[in-house]
Design an enzyme around this catalytic site. Structure first.
Site, PDB file in Angstrom:
ATOM      1  N   ASP A 120       0.846  -1.194   0.000  1.00  0.00           N
ATOM      2  CA  ASP A 120       0.000   0.000   0.000  1.00  0.00           C
ATOM      3  C   ASP A 120       0.884   1.247   0.000  1.00  0.00           C
ATOM      4  OD1 ASP A 120      -2.583   1.122  -0.062  1.00  0.00           O
ATOM      5  OD2 ASP A 120      -2.458   1.609   2.061  1.00  0.00           O
ATOM      6  N   HIS A 127      -3.940  14.135   0.366  1.00  0.00           N
ATOM      7  CA  HIS A 127      -4.082  13.336   1.579  1.00  0.00           C
ATOM      8  C   HIS A 127      -2.847  13.470   2.467  1.00  0.00           C
ATOM      9  CE1 HIS A 127      -4.973   9.953   4.213  1.00  0.00           C
ATOM     10  NE2 HIS A 127      -3.808   9.400   3.897  1.00  0.00           N
ATOM     11  N   GLU A 193     -10.036   4.218   3.702  1.00  0.00           N
ATOM     12  CA  GLU A 193      -9.214   4.994   2.775  1.00  0.00           C
ATOM     13  C   GLU A 193      -9.665   4.645   1.363  1.00  0.00           C
ATOM     14  OE1 GLU A 193      -5.148   5.949   5.269  1.00  0.00           O
ATOM     15  OE2 GLU A 193      -5.025   4.578   3.572  1.00  0.00           O
ATOM     16  N   GLU A 195      -9.119   4.205  -2.268  1.00  0.00           N
ATOM     17  CA  GLU A 195      -7.945   3.973  -3.099  1.00  0.00           C
ATOM     18  C   GLU A 195      -8.337   3.222  -4.370  1.00  0.00           C
ATOM     19  OE1 GLU A 195      -4.479   2.421  -1.164  1.00  0.00           O
ATOM     20  OE2 GLU A 195      -5.077   3.144   0.822  1.00  0.00           O
ATOM     21  N   ASP A 225      -8.750   0.590   2.095  1.00  0.00           N
ATOM     22  CA  ASP A 225      -7.750   0.217   3.098  1.00  0.00           C
ATOM     23  C   ASP A 225      -8.302   0.598   4.472  1.00  0.00           C
ATOM     24  OD1 ASP A 225      -5.361  -0.447   4.364  1.00  0.00           O
ATOM     25  OD2 ASP A 225      -4.530   1.554   4.071  1.00  0.00           O
ATOM     26  N   ARG A 229      -7.293   4.211  13.241  1.00  0.00           N
ATOM     27  CA  ARG A 229      -6.412   5.375  13.426  1.00  0.00           C
ATOM     28  C   ARG A 229      -5.820   5.460  14.826  1.00  0.00           C
ATOM     29  NH1 ARG A 229      -5.298   6.491   8.232  1.00  0.00           N
ATOM     30  NH2 ARG A 229      -7.148   7.033   7.031  1.00  0.00           N
ATOM     31  N   GLN A 232      -3.070   2.977  14.966  1.00  0.00           N
ATOM     32  CA  GLN A 232      -1.996   3.490  14.114  1.00  0.00           C
ATOM     33  C   GLN A 232      -1.202   4.587  14.809  1.00  0.00           C
ATOM     34  OE1 GLN A 232      -3.465   4.887  10.344  1.00  0.00           O
ATOM     35  NE2 GLN A 232      -1.450   5.422   9.562  1.00  0.00           N
ATOM     36  N   LYS A 245      -3.523  -1.548  10.024  1.00  0.00           N
ATOM     37  CA  LYS A 245      -3.910  -1.770   8.629  1.00  0.00           C
ATOM     38  C   LYS A 245      -4.151  -3.249   8.322  1.00  0.00           C
ATOM     39  CE  LYS A 245      -2.983   2.547   7.166  1.00  0.00           C
ATOM     40  NZ  LYS A 245      -3.850   3.389   6.326  1.00  0.00           N
ATOM     41  N   THR A 249      -8.614  -5.372   3.893  1.00  0.00           N
ATOM     42  CA  THR A 249      -8.584  -4.487   2.734  1.00  0.00           C
ATOM     43  C   THR A 249      -9.632  -5.030   1.772  1.00  0.00           C
ATOM     44  OG1 THR A 249      -6.226  -4.009   2.988  1.00  0.00           O
ATOM     45  CG2 THR A 249      -7.195  -3.603   0.820  1.00  0.00           C
ATOM     46  N   GLU A 350      -9.597  12.741   7.460  1.00  0.00           N
ATOM     47  CA  GLU A 350      -9.496  14.077   6.861  1.00  0.00           C
ATOM     48  C   GLU A 350     -10.821  14.819   6.919  1.00  0.00           C
ATOM     49  OE1 GLU A 350      -7.114  13.916   2.960  1.00  0.00           O
ATOM     50  OE2 GLU A 350      -7.714  11.841   3.373  1.00  0.00           O
TER      51      GLU A 350
END
Length: 407
Positions: A120, A127, A193, A195, A225, A229, A232, A245, A249, A350
């Site tokens: 990834d 971002h 996420e 993607e 993904d 958070r 993380q 993560k 996925t 975000e």
């Protein structure tokens, strides 16, 4: 290019995601039957095993239990010949093979290929700037290397799942900024996420050029993904994401071939720093694909794949520079695709600015994902009277299991 007409009536619409121009590859089953390789055409699926005698590939390749890996292991000439034969078979005026069609409504879709490895990337500038600004301030938003190389990490191929698979909220070690010590608990800041995923076809055992890398990409899927958070934030120093993560996925069920996306090629953004020769753009390497995210059916994010700073070909070329072997079935996540406006932000991190700016939805106020929320990624390129789509990339978040370590 305009809409190509098929004898499958449902494929002859500007709205369908699967016109004759597309012909994406997937794996399906009916009821409790075996998994079979199929091609989406309108509202139908062409069972390729039933028409194998009329296709320019071995019938055994069309029964590969891994999915489309066997076809991907062939040369680009074979890919092109197969696509041409399928297009001719399904074109208006060709003999109608209704015996080989299955309604998508009656089918269950499965992983379209077996994922060999998953990497990834963190290659969307909007971002990376947003996240960097949140945690390091605007003056230090991008790390010094970001404008020179596509940054990435090796993920878990074992946790890649197909659209429609439920996602269980993960447990992990957490430590907030005001906590004296870490604690054990379910993630409270679970996120998505938005993607794109590029699928590698063709082995390479040493550095390859951007053009060679582009030739080694078989097709694309939507990719979510899922990201914890809070896990993380505590784990990522000094080596980056790990358990945050690893939950899952999700990818969309149809592989849209690179050939189907050719009309939508576009250039990467203007470079702020000149790239080293092995990564420089050699032509239009991105695609103009509008993307959206839905929360419980409501659109909350709108962006476009063309916002990426690095193309999949540049990511793959960079991946090989150390001599890292790449294999057919390797999956490359693009990194979160965000744009310049708030509505273009490709993650809830975000969109809520780290939870400091909750946003309103029809389901209530959100900063991060709540239990029972269904998140969907959607993408479709718009041509002259036709659409090239991927099918939805959907996942519903289930509550965390009871504490697995509680006596």
């Amino acid at each position: 290019m305009t809409l190509l007409k098929s004898w499958v009536a449902s494929a002859n619409s500007a709205e369908t995601q699967f016109p004759l121009n597309n012909l994406p590859y997937g794996v399906f089953s009916e009821a409790d039957g075996p998994r079979r390789l199929g091609v989406a055409i309108g509202s139908q699926i062409l069972d390729v095993a039933r028409v194998a005698n009329d296709l320019p590939v071995s019938a055994e390749l069309l029964k590969d239990p891994r999915g489309w890996n066997g076809i991907m292991e062939q040369s680009p000439d074979v890919w092109a010949a197969l696509r041409t034969a399928l297009a001719q078979m399904l074109a208006i005026g060709a003999p109608e093979r209704n015996d080989a069609l299955i309604s998508q409504a009656d089918a269950t879709l499965h992983m379209p290929f077996s994922v060999t490895e998953f990497t990834d990337f963190y290659a969307g500038k909007h971002h990376a700037t947003n996240v960097g600004t949140m945690f390091r301030g605007a003056e230090n938003a991008l790390p010094p290397n970001w404008l020179h190389i596509p940054i990435g990490y090796n993920g878990r191929a074992s946790s890649v799942v197909v659209s429609g698979t439920d996602i269980r909220r993960p447990w992990g070690q957490l430590k907030g900024p005001n906590d004296d010590a870490p604690r054990w608990g379910p993630s409270a800041r679970f996120d998505i996420e938005l993607e794109m995923g590029a699928i590698v076809a063709g082995a390479s055992n040493g550095p390859i050029s951007v053009d060679q890398a582009d030739a080694n990409i078989f097709g694309y899927v939507l990719l979510n993904d899922w990201s914890a958070r809070d896990i993380q934030a505590w784990e990522y120093q000094p080596l980056g994401p790990f358990q945050a993560k690893a939950t899952a996925t999700t990818i969309s069920p149809w592989i849209v071939t690179k050939a189907a996306l050719e009309p939508f090629r576009c250039a990467t953004p203007a470079r702020e720093k000149e790239l080293l020769p092995h990564l420089r753009d050699t032509g239009p390497m991105l695609y103009d694909i509008p993307l959206t995210v839905t929360l419980n059916g409501e659109t909350i994010i709108r962006t476009n794949y063309k916002e990426m700073y690095y193309s999949a070909a540049q990511q793959l070329a960079h991946h090989t520079t150390s001599g890292c072997p790449m294999r057919t079935g390797d999956l490359l996540g693009s990194g979160t695709i965000s744009g310049p406006q708030r509505e273009n932000r490709g993650s809830l991190l975000e969109l809520s600015w780290g939870g400091k700016e909750p946003f309103e939805t029809a389901s209530g106020t959100r900063s991060f994902i709540e239990d029972s929320d269904t998140l969907g990624l959607h993408g479709a390129a718009k041509g002259d009277g036709y659409t090239i789509g991927f099918g939805p990339c959907i996942g519903t978040v289930l509550p965390a299991h009871d504490d697995p370590f509680k006596g």
